[in-house]
Design a protein around this motif. Structure first.
Motif, mmCIF file in Angstrom:
data_model
loop_
_atom_site.group_PDB
_atom_site.id
_atom_site.type_symbol
_atom_site.label_atom_id
_atom_site.label_comp_id
_atom_site.label_asym_id
_atom_site.label_seq_id
_atom_site.Cartn_x
_atom_site.Cartn_y
_atom_site.Cartn_z
ATOM 1 N N GLY A 198 0.770 -1.225 0.000
ATOM 2 C CA GLY A 198 0.000 0.000 0.000
ATOM 3 C C GLY A 198 0.806 1.281 0.000
ATOM 4 O O GLY A 198 0.262 2.351 -0.292
ATOM 5 N N VAL A 199 2.091 1.236 0.348
ATOM 6 C CA VAL A 199 2.987 2.394 0.213
ATOM 7 C C VAL A 199 3.909 2.125 -0.972
ATOM 8 O O VAL A 199 4.593 1.091 -1.018
ATOM 9 C CB VAL A 199 3.815 2.634 1.492
ATOM 10 N N ALA A 200 3.946 3.027 -1.916
ATOM 11 C CA ALA A 200 4.707 2.804 -3.148
ATOM 12 C C ALA A 200 6.208 2.852 -2.901
ATOM 13 O O ALA A 200 6.693 3.594 -2.045
ATOM 14 C CB ALA A 200 4.332 3.851 -4.194
ATOM 15 N N LEU A 201 6.946 2.052 -3.667
ATOM 16 C CA LEU A 201 8.403 2.035 -3.604
ATOM 17 C C LEU A 201 8.972 3.444 -3.767
ATOM 18 O O LEU A 201 9.902 3.844 -3.044
ATOM 19 C CB LEU A 201 8.939 1.124 -4.718
ATOM 20 N N GLU A 202 8.424 4.211 -4.692
ATOM 21 C CA GLU A 202 8.935 5.544 -4.965
ATOM 22 C C GLU A 202 8.830 6.455 -3.732
ATOM 23 O O GLU A 202 9.719 7.263 -3.463
ATOM 24 C CB GLU A 202 8.167 6.164 -6.134
ATOM 25 N N ALA A 203 7.748 6.313 -2.958
ATOM 26 C CA ALA A 203 7.565 7.129 -1.755
ATOM 27 C C ALA A 203 8.571 6.745 -0.675
ATOM 28 O O ALA A 203 9.104 7.616 0.030
ATOM 29 C CB ALA A 203 6.137 6.975 -1.232
ATOM 30 N N LEU A 204 8.864 5.467 -0.555
ATOM 31 C CA LEU A 204 9.847 5.009 0.430
ATOM 32 C C LEU A 204 11.239 5.517 0.070
ATOM 33 O O LEU A 204 11.990 5.983 0.941
ATOM 34 C CB LEU A 204 9.841 3.478 0.505
ATOM 35 N N ARG A 210 17.378 7.372 -0.855
ATOM 36 C CA ARG A 210 18.243 6.393 -1.504
ATOM 37 C C ARG A 210 17.386 5.268 -2.077
ATOM 38 O O ARG A 210 16.254 5.044 -1.644
ATOM 39 C CB ARG A 210 19.251 5.811 -0.513
ATOM 40 N N PRO A 211 17.922 4.526 -3.064
ATOM 41 C CA PRO A 211 17.159 3.408 -3.622
ATOM 42 C C PRO A 211 17.088 2.229 -2.656
ATOM 43 O O PRO A 211 17.944 2.077 -1.775
ATOM 44 C CB PRO A 211 17.949 3.037 -4.883
ATOM 45 N N LEU A 212 16.052 1.418 -2.833
ATOM 46 C CA LEU A 212 15.884 0.208 -2.037
ATOM 47 C C LEU A 212 16.312 -1.006 -2.848
ATOM 48 O O LEU A 212 16.051 -1.084 -4.063
ATOM 49 C CB LEU A 212 14.422 0.017 -1.630
ATOM 50 N N ALA A 213 16.968 -1.956 -2.187
ATOM 51 C CA ALA A 213 17.111 -3.285 -2.782
ATOM 52 C C ALA A 213 15.728 -3.936 -2.773
ATOM 53 O O ALA A 213 14.862 -3.578 -1.976
ATOM 54 C CB ALA A 213 18.111 -4.111 -1.984
#
Length: 326
Positions: A198-204, A210-213
């Motif tokens: 429910g929370v988008a990768l882009e928001a995190l 920084r990017p997420l693995a």
């Protein structure tokens, strides 16, 4: 056990649900994502009953739900990054997997024996009222038989678990419609997306700068059904209807119910306008409807969904629904 009761989402219903939970009972309740199957996370017997009611393998950890960050910090070790994410996205559809504190009283069944614990502070007002009334952590996976379609309405819960649990608090349809995003941290401290939601990768990534693995990290322990999960929601086959599922379809094949999206019209549609928020909220309800329409001899085909924002979570659920069944 007596027949499963449906409780109203009012003061009396919340008080009754909290009383059942304190007695070791199981109560399904709405969150903004899906309905959760709640049990006292400190009670081994109650947590074991969650696994038994769902038919869930016990190596698959559960999410502990809390009313606020202060209660979450009683169970896990938070660093600055975890607090940043909690401040930005709690209450809301984000689960953090963090190192488990010692002496929490949490049942070892919740963590499946792992040194980490998955925590969430839900935003739904009924869930928050219930957590306050109960006064402790609730272990709460989705309130459906393991591997099947997640519930976004009280009727969905009753269809799968009636007679196996004490009660369902009916808070109406869930607004988000897909489970929470799960985020953990690698041994070197890097953030890792363990399950889109429910929370988008882009928001995190914007919150952390920084990017997420993405995906499980490190060597995986094998179980008889595949790799052992290090967080909830990682089994390859999950969210599955009875009918087989085909993805990236632009037209229905023989015997298929086509679920459209945007310009692809179907027998049903996730969103005629291509709205990913609407599609996520509708996903599990439409999947159940399509399964009913397909019948015992039919199949379900889904139109393509963009792999961005909430589309990433929708595609994750659809890929698991379409995966070979164990």
């Amino acid at each position: 056990m007596e027949e499963t009761r449906i409780l109203q989402a009012d003061d009396a219903g919340i008080a009754g649900a909290a009383r059942l939970l304190r007695q070791g009972g199981l109560v399904a309740f709405p969150t903004e994502t899906v309905y959760g199957l709640g049990g006292d996370a400190r009670d081994d017997r109650a947590v074991a009953r969650i696994f038994d009611a769902k038919g869930r393998p016990r190596f698959n950890p559960l999410i502990a739900h809390l009313p606020d960050l202060a209660k979450a910090e009683e169970l896990a070790l938070f660093d600055d990054r975890a607090r940043t994410l909690a401040a930005e996205f709690w209450p809301g559809p984000l689960t953090l997997v963090l190192p488990l504190r010692e002496g929490t009283g949490l049942s070892a069944l919740v963590t499946a024996g792992l040194p980490t614990v998955a925590l969430r502070v839900p935003a739904h007002p009924v869930a928050r009222a219930l957590l306050r009334a109960f006064g402790g952590p609730l272990a709460a996976p989705s309130a459906n038989p393991s591997g099947r379609v997640s519930p976004t309405r009280a009727a969905h819960v009753m269809a799968g678990l009636s007679g196996r649990i004490e009660a369902v608090v009916d808070g109406g349809p869930c607004a988000v419609g897909v489970e929470s995003t799960i985020l953990g941290f690698d041994p070197d401290g890097g953030p890792r997306l363990l399950r889109p939601g429910g929370v988008a990768l882009e928001a995190l990534e914007a919150a952390l700068g920084r990017p997420l693995a993405i995906g499980p990290a490190g060597p995986e322990t094998e179980t008889e059904t595949g790799p052992r999960p290090n967080a909830p929601g990682q089994l390859a086959s999950h969210y599955a209807p009875a009918a087989p599922v085909r993805l990236e379809a632009r037209a229905a094949g023989t015997g298929e119910i086509l679920v459209g999206f945007g310009p692809v019209k179907g027998d049903l549609t996730l969103s005629a306008t291509g709205d990913l928020v609407e599609a996520a909220a509708q996903l599990f309800h439409i999947l159940r409807e399509a399964d009913h329409l397909a019948g015992p001899q039919g199949a379900i085909a889904f139109a393509p969904i963009p792999e961005a924002g909430l589309g990433r979570a929708i595609n994750d659920r659809l890929r698991r629904a379409a995966a070979p069944r164990p």
